[in-house]
Scaffold this active site. Structure first.
Site, PDB file in Angstrom:
ATOM      1  N   ALA A  42       3.007 -10.226  -8.416  1.00  0.00           N
ATOM      2  CA  ALA A  42       2.900  -8.782  -8.232  1.00  0.00           C
ATOM      3  C   ALA A  42       1.848  -8.494  -7.176  1.00  0.00           C
ATOM      4  O   ALA A  42       0.910  -9.270  -6.963  1.00  0.00           O
ATOM      5  CB  ALA A  42       2.526  -8.088  -9.541  1.00  0.00           C
ATOM      6  N   VAL A  43       1.992  -7.329  -6.515  1.00  0.00           N
ATOM      7  CA  VAL A  43       1.029  -6.863  -5.525  1.00  0.00           C
ATOM      8  C   VAL A  43       0.540  -5.497  -5.970  1.00  0.00           C
ATOM      9  O   VAL A  43       1.346  -4.591  -6.210  1.00  0.00           O
ATOM     10  CB  VAL A  43       1.653  -6.776  -4.120  1.00  0.00           C
TER      11      VAL A  43
ATOM     12  N   MET B 130      -5.394  -3.327  -5.289  1.00  0.00           N
ATOM     13  CA  MET B 130      -6.664  -4.014  -5.053  1.00  0.00           C
ATOM     14  C   MET B 130      -6.496  -5.520  -4.888  1.00  0.00           C
ATOM     15  O   MET B 130      -7.349  -6.172  -4.314  1.00  0.00           O
ATOM     16  CB  MET B 130      -7.629  -3.752  -6.217  1.00  0.00           C
ATOM     17  N   ALA B 131      -5.429  -6.073  -5.438  1.00  0.00           N
ATOM     18  CA  ALA B 131      -5.298  -7.535  -5.449  1.00  0.00           C
ATOM     19  C   ALA B 131      -3.833  -7.918  -5.559  1.00  0.00           C
ATOM     20  O   ALA B 131      -2.967  -7.092  -5.866  1.00  0.00           O
ATOM     21  CB  ALA B 131      -6.098  -8.122  -6.614  1.00  0.00           C
ATOM     22  N   THR B 132      -3.569  -9.185  -5.300  1.00  0.00           N
ATOM     23  CA  THR B 132      -2.253  -9.783  -5.493  1.00  0.00           C
ATOM     24  C   THR B 132      -2.360 -10.812  -6.613  1.00  0.00           C
ATOM     25  O   THR B 132      -3.330 -11.566  -6.668  1.00  0.00           O
ATOM     26  CB  THR B 132      -1.762 -10.463  -4.206  1.00  0.00           C
ATOM     27  N   VAL B 133      -1.366 -10.840  -7.489  1.00  0.00           N
ATOM     28  CA  VAL B 133      -1.377 -11.744  -8.631  1.00  0.00           C
ATOM     29  C   VAL B 133      -0.342 -12.840  -8.397  1.00  0.00           C
ATOM     30  O   VAL B 133       0.815 -12.556  -8.037  1.00  0.00           O
ATOM     31  CB  VAL B 133      -1.075 -11.003  -9.944  1.00  0.00           C
TER      32      VAL B 133
ATOM     33  N   LYS C 226      -5.559 -13.875  -9.738  1.00  0.00           N
ATOM     34  CA  LYS C 226      -5.670 -12.541  -9.147  1.00  0.00           C
ATOM     35  C   LYS C 226      -6.584 -12.644  -7.931  1.00  0.00           C
ATOM     36  O   LYS C 226      -7.777 -12.894  -8.067  1.00  0.00           O
ATOM     37  CB  LYS C 226      -6.227 -11.550 -10.162  1.00  0.00           C
TER      38      LYS C 226
ATOM     39  N   ASP D 198      -8.291   1.880 -15.875  1.00  0.00           N
ATOM     40  CA  ASP D 198      -6.987   1.799 -15.201  1.00  0.00           C
ATOM     41  C   ASP D 198      -5.891   1.473 -16.212  1.00  0.00           C
ATOM     42  O   ASP D 198      -5.060   0.589 -15.982  1.00  0.00           O
ATOM     43  CB  ASP D 198      -7.029   0.748 -14.088  1.00  0.00           C
TER      44      ASP D 198
END
Length: 676
Positions: free
Chosen positions: A25-26, A29-32, A47, A141
């Protein structure tokens, strides 16, 4: 098209340990990624912060500090953080990999959920957030994308990337907690609380607000606030109350309207204090609801449509200006003036409507909705009867007398239960006594509330309670821990039964050698016996394969009597094979082979095969033959040939040979021929 083929991190080894394998996933704040911890050989979720954020030293420092805070939070409904590191420009977290789906996936596939399904998902979310809140952490969040549901149905809260400690929330930026960095708001716009949008301090009630939005979405299949731009959604959070779910899904219990209204109050002071209080209310509501209402399927109109929103990424948004002007540098929705209502809104920003809540579900610091504004279409009040003035006066006086009597009796017999959640026993007793109530204390285990503090009360906070009936107050006994029973020496089935009876879960079974435990019985458990674990924790069993094998002495080539004595002295049983064999290397009467020849268990049988010596064959008589003929004959019989030529002239023939013809010799022996 598989975009992961173009991701430069795929196949990389972060920090010399974590191999990146697949992008999952994107976010904002970050890409996993899914990866493998090569040191422990386990699947992890990685992450990785976006490079633009990782380049900000202050942001990275806070990210690392807050990751450490979350790593100390141990809860079955929180995705564990294993490690944090940096590799060049990559700043990353190594987290628990949770196979399954997100709540967003469920809502996209199914739309609205039944009340029972919604509570089954939200309650563990609140338990996880409650543990964080009581540890001084705020998630900031909460949204369906961050609620993971495993293949086994376990609910876990993920992505504490925006988590903040309440004590340091303002110290990081030198200003309001909602802004990171100054002048911006980080979060998912559909779930941001009004105080986050206004850059006011975010506390556990901000997470409660997001949970109320998530509950509304699960019950109705849609978000309460929508708009053509983030600005419109932001202003709906600020200027509109969340409507009751029953308006979108007729037939939903009005108690759920009250819960959603209290959780999403625009004023933080009117929401439940934290996730623990909201969880207590939902659990009591579940107990009181009719099972038919809990399991009623939502109508077909709540099913998802092709236009259902995609995943909402966490974003960094410009903050609301202090003067209430338009965010993001654009005009207000519909061209309205700052601070005015959103077009189509049923309430101005300063208006708070009132909905009468069920008497046993009044929550501390909660509010609800105006029936005249939000429940248009309900039966109108009965019209006043046109009676004479005398009748009206009599009825008015009667109403006043009855109302006054009821008020006096109510005040004498009833009191409103104050909130004692999180207090210790003396404080809770004093709080109830000051309200004119007494307390009856019981205890129960709790994974989220520290030992000695109040888990829940009955009646709950805000409910009416008779003054002559004590309020039942449940004190936490702390987390329930069960000692692993001793099952060493017992059969596997019995060991499994004892673990189950103790409240633990039998785990995997492995094998090991044991000199003292019979084969097939349990040697030990992992974790060890006596270790205290949470209920249903898996316990692995190590089962005996019998004694470890010993090295068998090498006796090949040793006379059989000596070999038998040597093996017997080492504790082995010796068997002499009745079949002897020829051996070109071992003389007759010695051991030609042994079985086994490397390792065997104590007392094992070692079979010895005795040598008959080399096998012999008759030597052909080649006297009188030419050298070539004699040599060919002897070699065909398996012998080597050595020739002595005594007469170099003429055509010599074999006059003599040694050994002579008819003698018995082993194959390969050398036969000497004399030529004259």
């Amino acid at each position: 098209m598989d975009t992961t083929l173009h991701d430069p991190l795929i196949g990389a080894l972060l920090d010399g340990r974590y191999r990146v394998e697949q992008r999952l996933a994107v976010g904002g704040m970050a890409t996993v990624y899914r990866g493998t911890d090569t040191r422990l050989d386990r699947v992890v979720a990685l992450k990785v912060m976006h490079p633009a954020l990782a380049a900000d030293a202050a942001f990275t420092s806070r990210f690392i500090r807050e990751a450490k805070a979350v790593a100390r939070l141990s809860h079955p409904n929180v995705v564990n953080v294993f490690d944090q590191g940096a590799d060049g420009s990559c700043v990353f977290l190594a987290m628990e990999y949770v196979p399954g789906c997100t709540l967003r996936d469920v809502l996209r596939d199914r739309g609205a959920l039944s009340v029972r399904a919604a509570l089954d998902i939200l309650e563990p979310v609140l338990a996880a957030l409650g543990a964080a809140h009581r540890a001084g952490l705020v998630h900031r969040d909460v949204k369906p994308e961050n609620v993971l549901i495993t293949d086994a149905g376990l609910v876990k809260v993920a992505d504490f990337g925006l988590v903040r400690t309440v004590a340091t929330v303002a110290a990081d930026t030198g200003g309001p907690a909602g802004a990171t960095p100054a002048g911006t708001v980080i979060g998912s716009v559909s779930y941001l609380s009004p105080e986050q949008i206004r850059q006011q301090p975010a506390d556990p009630r901000s997470d409660v607000y997001a949970c109320g939005i998530v509950l509304y979405e699960m019950l109705t299949g849609r978000k309460p606030h929508s708009g053509d731009s983030p600005a419109q959604i932001v202003y709906r959070h600020l200027g509109e109350d969340v409507p009751p779910p029953s308006l979108a899904v007729p037939g939903l219990p009005r108690e759920l309207d009250a819960v959603v209204a209290a959780a999403t109050a625009r004023d933080p002071g009117r929401r439940p204090y934290d996730a623990v209080e909201l969880l207590a209310v939902l659990q009591r509501l579940r107990r009181d609801l009719d099972p038919a209402l809990l399991d009623a399927e939502p109508p077909a109109s709540t099913r998802p449509t092709p236009q259902y929103p995609a995943n909402e990424a966490t974003a960094m948004l410009p903050a609301l200006p202090p003067d209430g002007g338009p965010p993001f540098g654009g005009p207000l929705p519909g061209g309205r003036a700052p601070g005015g209502p959103v077009p189509g809104s049923s309430a101005a920003p300063e208006h708070t409507s009132v909905l009468e809540l069920p008497s046993d579900l009044v929550m501390p610091q909660s509010r609800a909705y105006d029936e005249t504004a939000e429940f248009a279409g309900l039966p109108a009040p009965a019209r006043r009867s046109r009676r004479g003035p005398v009748t009206v006066a009599v009825l008015t006086a009667l109403v006043v007398v009855v109302g006054l009597a009821t008020w006096l009796l109510s005040g004498a017999l009833y009191a409103t239960t104050p909130s004692v959640l999180g207090m210790d026993r003396p404080a809770a007793a004093a709080r109830l006594q000051s309200a004119g109530l007494s307390a009856s204390f019981t205890e129960a285990f709790s994974e989220t509330v520290p030992r000695g503090q109040v888990v829940e009360s009955d009646p709950g906070p805000g409910a009416r309670a008779r003054k002559d009936h004590p309020v039942t107050v449940v004190l936490s006994r702390g987390p329930e821990r069960i000692a692993v029973p001793t099952v060493a020496g017992r059969a596997v089935d019995e060991a499994r039964r004892r673990l189950t009876d103790a409240g633990l879960s039998p785990g995997t079974v492995s094998e090991d050698f044991s000199d003292s435990i019979p084969q097939g019985s349990v040697i030990r458990t992992d974790p060890a016996a006596g270790r205290e674990l949470a209920r249903e924790t898996p316990v692995s069993l190590v089962v005996s394969k019998g004694p470890a094998p010993l090295p068998v002495p090498q006796v090949v080539g040793v006379p059989v009597d000596d070999a038998q004595a040597q093996l017997t002295d080492e504790g082995f049983t010796v068997r002499i094979s009745p079949d002897q064999v020829f051996s070109d290397t071992v003389e007759a009467g010695s051991v030609a082979s042994q079985d086994p020849d490397d390792r065997a268990g104590p007392g094992a049988t070692v079979t010895l095969t005795v040598s008959k010596g080399p096998q012999v064959f008759p030597v052909p008589d080649v006297r009188g033959r030419s050298e070539a003929d004699a040599t060919a004959t002897l070699r065909a019989a398996g012998f080597q040939v050595r020739a002595l030529r005594l007469n170099p002239f003429g055509t010599p023939v074999v006059r003599n040979q040694n050994p002579g013809g008819g003698d018995q010799q082993p194959k390969g022996a050398t036969i000497t021929i004399v030529l004259l």
